[in-house]
Design an enzyme around this catalytic site. Structure first.
Site, PDB file in Angstrom:
ATOM      1  N   GLU A 238      -2.859 -18.346 -20.551  1.00 24.22           N
ATOM      2  CA  GLU A 238      -1.923 -19.412 -20.183  1.00 24.22           C
ATOM      3  C   GLU A 238      -1.696 -19.302 -18.668  1.00 24.22           C
ATOM      4  O   GLU A 238      -1.309 -18.242 -18.162  1.00 24.22           O
ATOM      5  CB  GLU A 238      -0.623 -19.263 -20.980  1.00 24.22           C
ATOM      6  CG  GLU A 238       0.196 -20.531 -21.071  1.00 24.22           C
ATOM      7  CD  GLU A 238       1.070 -20.688 -19.863  1.00 24.22           C
ATOM      8  OE1 GLU A 238       1.283 -21.837 -19.433  1.00 24.22           O
ATOM      9  OE2 GLU A 238       1.513 -19.658 -19.331  1.00 24.22           O
ATOM     10  N   LEU A 239      -1.931 -20.428 -17.955  1.00 24.84           N
ATOM     11  CA  LEU A 239      -2.004 -20.405 -16.493  1.00 24.84           C
ATOM     12  C   LEU A 239      -0.674 -19.995 -15.846  1.00 24.84           C
ATOM     13  O   LEU A 239      -0.646 -19.201 -14.898  1.00 24.84           O
ATOM     14  CB  LEU A 239      -2.408 -21.800 -15.999  1.00 24.84           C
ATOM     15  CG  LEU A 239      -3.183 -21.854 -14.683  1.00 24.84           C
ATOM     16  CD1 LEU A 239      -4.429 -21.018 -14.746  1.00 24.84           C
ATOM     17  CD2 LEU A 239      -3.534 -23.288 -14.331  1.00 24.84           C
TER      18      LEU A 239
ATOM     19  N   ASP B  51      -0.255  -5.703   1.553  1.00 25.69           N
ATOM     20  CA  ASP B  51      -1.670  -6.066   1.438  1.00 25.69           C
ATOM     21  C   ASP B  51      -1.749  -7.507   0.947  1.00 25.69           C
ATOM     22  O   ASP B  51      -0.869  -7.957   0.203  1.00 25.69           O
ATOM     23  CB  ASP B  51      -2.384  -5.150   0.434  1.00 25.69           C
ATOM     24  CG  ASP B  51      -2.684  -3.784   1.020  1.00 25.69           C
ATOM     25  OD1 ASP B  51      -2.882  -3.693   2.246  1.00 25.69           O
ATOM     26  OD2 ASP B  51      -2.712  -2.807   0.246  1.00 25.69           O
TER      27      ASP B  51
ATOM     28  N   CYS C   8       0.863  -1.181   0.000  1.00 23.48           N
ATOM     29  CA  CYS C   8       0.000   0.000   0.000  1.00 23.48           C
ATOM     30  C   CYS C   8       0.898   1.230   0.000  1.00 23.48           C
ATOM     31  O   CYS C   8       1.763   1.360   0.874  1.00 23.48           O
ATOM     32  CB  CYS C   8      -0.892  -0.010   1.239  1.00 23.48           C
ATOM     33  SG  CYS C   8      -1.976   1.418   1.274  1.00 23.48           S
TER      34      CYS C   8
ATOM     35  N   GLU D  88      -8.513  -0.425  -5.266  1.00 25.07           N
ATOM     36  CA  GLU D  88      -9.354  -0.167  -6.439  1.00 25.07           C
ATOM     37  C   GLU D  88      -8.541  -0.294  -7.719  1.00 25.07           C
ATOM     38  O   GLU D  88      -9.021  -0.762  -8.742  1.00 25.07           O
ATOM     39  CB  GLU D  88      -9.975   1.244  -6.361  1.00 25.07           C
ATOM     40  CG  GLU D  88     -11.082   1.378  -5.336  1.00 25.07           C
ATOM     41  CD  GLU D  88     -10.537   1.589  -3.917  1.00 25.07           C
ATOM     42  OE1 GLU D  88      -9.291   1.716  -3.767  1.00 25.07           O
ATOM     43  OE2 GLU D  88     -11.342   1.629  -2.976  1.00 25.07           O
TER      44      GLU D  88
END
Lengths: 130, 130, 130, 130, 130, 130, 130, 130, 130, 130
Positions: free
Chosen positions: I69-70, I53, I32, I88
């Site tokens: 593609e994973l 975070d 953050c 956001e």
């Protein structure tokens, strides 16, 4: 056929401390030599080797001089995939292979097998350094 | 009537090691001779034998020379289906039949019966080799 | 007023074996004599007897010569329904009534009472044959 | 053989309001005529009728002039106990028997059958008043 | 290689009613042709075929003239065991094989694959009769 | 690199009583020096340091003269974020750093690491004041 | 006998906004006039009024000019305690009493009754302002 | 400031029996004097007293001559609401206040505090009558 | 800094069928920029970049000509590890990067972030092909 | 007294996209002006303000030009801590304060309050930009 020669170890980084390592995988599969409680002979002819069994394998050990290398354990457990072997042998065989290779202070192997014929089986075997 | 003659065994492949086998089924059903806590006489006349009871049966044992053959255990438990028998007898009878046949080092049988009259019953009996 | 005279027993079919019977019901209700932690006097006037309490009652015992007859236990527990009685007395009273009637080898009673004033109470009492 | 003649009804106390009644039991059991996915011929000879199936049955209906009497529903479901019948027939048969007897505005029957051969089956059938 | 010729059907006993059949198994396994996200070339050489994948397969269909025979579905799903095939193909292939054989009113296949590289994948494909 | 110098303590407000403090966070992350069971060399070049590992860390201790300051513990655990370190070292290192700084009567550290290669690892180490 | 005169309301503080209020209690109990599915005549003579029923009651409404005062709702639900009343009447009666007193924009009442004879019943009735 | 003078007792109705009382509330709240792990000085100025802490408090005791009156315990726990106090003090203070007032045979207090800075804390203190 | 150039695709093997792919990982972590709700400036100086975070990221898409593609997705998500970025932006950035690269028929990204200051945040953004 | 002036916003980084933000905290507490369903006048005198209420607050909104700053939301929710306010007002007040400050496209606030008098309340209010 299980391949214990796939197992590798690395030196325990804290050999003077008695601490515990637990490993578990829900991805164990082997074959049942006779087709098992739910498969008949006609199915076995199709399968050429036996009906699939599925289990979660839990391994708990206290290392001595060596630790089990995780990637090699994965490959070793994969080597049961197309092997015909009964529940009781699966658990005791893993116990023997791991204790023979890693020589831990102690070791417990639990095989938690999926439901067959409405019955679930869980088998637990333990090794202690003599 | 329970048929202990259905039970079969096979030789324990690791007879020198003390290890544990747990088996469980949620599919046990028998009849209650008196209709039980929730059934009156008129219903019993219709049923010709008693009101159905349902239970999960858990079996834990340490094998000695023999192991319980899973498929035969399934058939043995099915043989209670149309038998009128009280909760306490179900659990102690299974304990007696299994210990008599398999002669284990130790054996525990737990019958976890469904709610009747708002009350749930769980009965636990244990055997140790003399 | 609790009616221990409703309790009935039947002969233990396996009197020589030490085995355990557990019974539980989520349907216990009684009244609190003073209205309890959440009720004021105006409400009590309306209720003529006290604010309702709710509990799960767990009973575990090792039978000796007699077993508790399940249907009679249900009726006995119902007899607290409109009785004004504190939590501590509920549990100890059930312990006394059951041990007096059934004379078990041992007995444990747990009363798990619903939240009142944001607080949940669980009371456990135990009896062992002298 | 299922006995729909066991079903009884009572007049809907609020016939002008469209409201829903849901009933469920985990205690349904019947037999599979062919022994099913997990049983071979030798076992069937022992069983004289088929291998046991187990299911949870869920019934949801909007009553019209009549409601299903709960005790009679229990007896009706018990009447499948020693009947050889396939999953698809169980659910559709209950749908037909209940809609024929109670003539509801609508009715849904769900049969959630226990695992066989590693496969679980859930069957859902629906009736709407024409 | 998947063997759709293993699939068998039986006539839908209620062909005029639109009702739903859901089947699920947590025991699907196949191989990944490239070893997948977690396996390197050296491992693949050992494995002779690819790294194991594991999935739960959910099948939902509305039968038309035929229903899927449960035992044959089990054998068909077993036929992927030693086949190298990507996730997307597994799910779409089962959809094609089942819809081609059973010609249902509609069919949905969901493949819920185990975590690989910290990522879980779920693939869903649907068929509607034209 | 882990920074034990970030750890701070405050005087135990009840030093004469033996009581237990348990702390847990699911937000531990470090890197694996070799990329670990699921990462190949090409990926490591991209990552400049190793593949991320994730764990829940549980810490239980009985304080003596000092307690662990919570905010400083958070910062200390964050200091592993970009450090290449094996599972066994993570847990034993935290045990050494905390026991060295806080000198508790006893201390247990459990590292529950996320699944890698289908295998989950949990490592537990314990310290007792000599 | 249910006492709707115990119900009190207070002015809705936001009468111009359509918002929803849900209230639930697991502590509803009443009696079954006939003893119900699990009780025979001999038991009823002992009970002087009927066998206890237990339910969770869920109430969801959109207030119009008035809101239900929570304490008065508690007392109103208590007033069923020693009243002999069938499931279908409990739910529809609460719907009528609440809608008559509070005149909400809409209201739903769900009665989720405990298992009797192995069967669980859930009854749902709804009101919409004409 | 905690107000132990709010605590009241009543005579143990079964003083000769060793039995256990457990009470739990998820509704404990106090303030952290320094704002705690997640609050800076600017926020504290706004709050005039400290950042809120939340905990579940579990109390287990074996009464001797007196029992804790439940309503007074509720008020006593409420008295921490606007008090600035650290976790370790909360649990040990409740232990001291309750043991001082009720003089139980034994007492355990567990404070299970909500996550702060990603870290959860659970503190356990125990008292035994000398 | 997120590296969308790490993302790779492969040709959709079933481009004519509209089917859905869901992927999820609990192992997302970023920083953050301002230290976030729980970290003050002094801590940030130590951290050189921001407070960590943690989130679970869920991705659902309907592929058009290309699939993600994973392995490349894993690497892309890792590239946020030491990047300072608000919640956001994380979710909307992933949506933009994936839709730009894979050009799916539709795409949904959900970021489920861990508790900070007692507050949990879940952010959901959706893309549809124009 | 609730302090909406504590609420702060920041510019929505993706103002042209309609996406959703959900925030939840289990740590909301306020006071009940009348002591509530479970507290009598004598207790209120002790409490100087009312009996504590506890709730989980869920907030879902679609931002327009501004987003809610998380830290300021935390402080705003804390400002109810010592305020006497009814459930219905809590939820509608938060809806009004947030929609007035942030002017979202839409907003939903759910207050899920802890059990009082055996009754749980959940209140839901919604705002849509005109």
């Amino acid at each position: 056929m299980p391949q214990p020669e796939l197992l590798e170890t690395f030196p325990n980084p804290y050999p003077d401390r008695e601490y515990e390592i637990f490993m578990t995988t829900p991805e164990f599969t082997s074959l049942c030599p006779l087709g098992g409680i739910e498969t008949d002979a006609a199915e076995l002819a199709l399968l050429k080797g036996g009906a699939p069994d599925f289990a979660t394998i839990n391994i708990t050990y206290v290392p001595d001089r060596e630790c089990i290398e995780l990637k090699s354990l994965k490959l070793y457990l994969w080597s049961f995939r197309n092997d015909g072997i009964f529940y009781e042998r699966v658990v005791n065989r893993i116990l023997d292979d791991l204790s023979g290779k890693v020589k831990p202070r102690s070791l417990k192997v639990v095989g938690d097998f999926n439901v067959r014929g409405g019955l679930k089986s869980v088998i637990t075997a333990t090794y202690h350094k003599p």
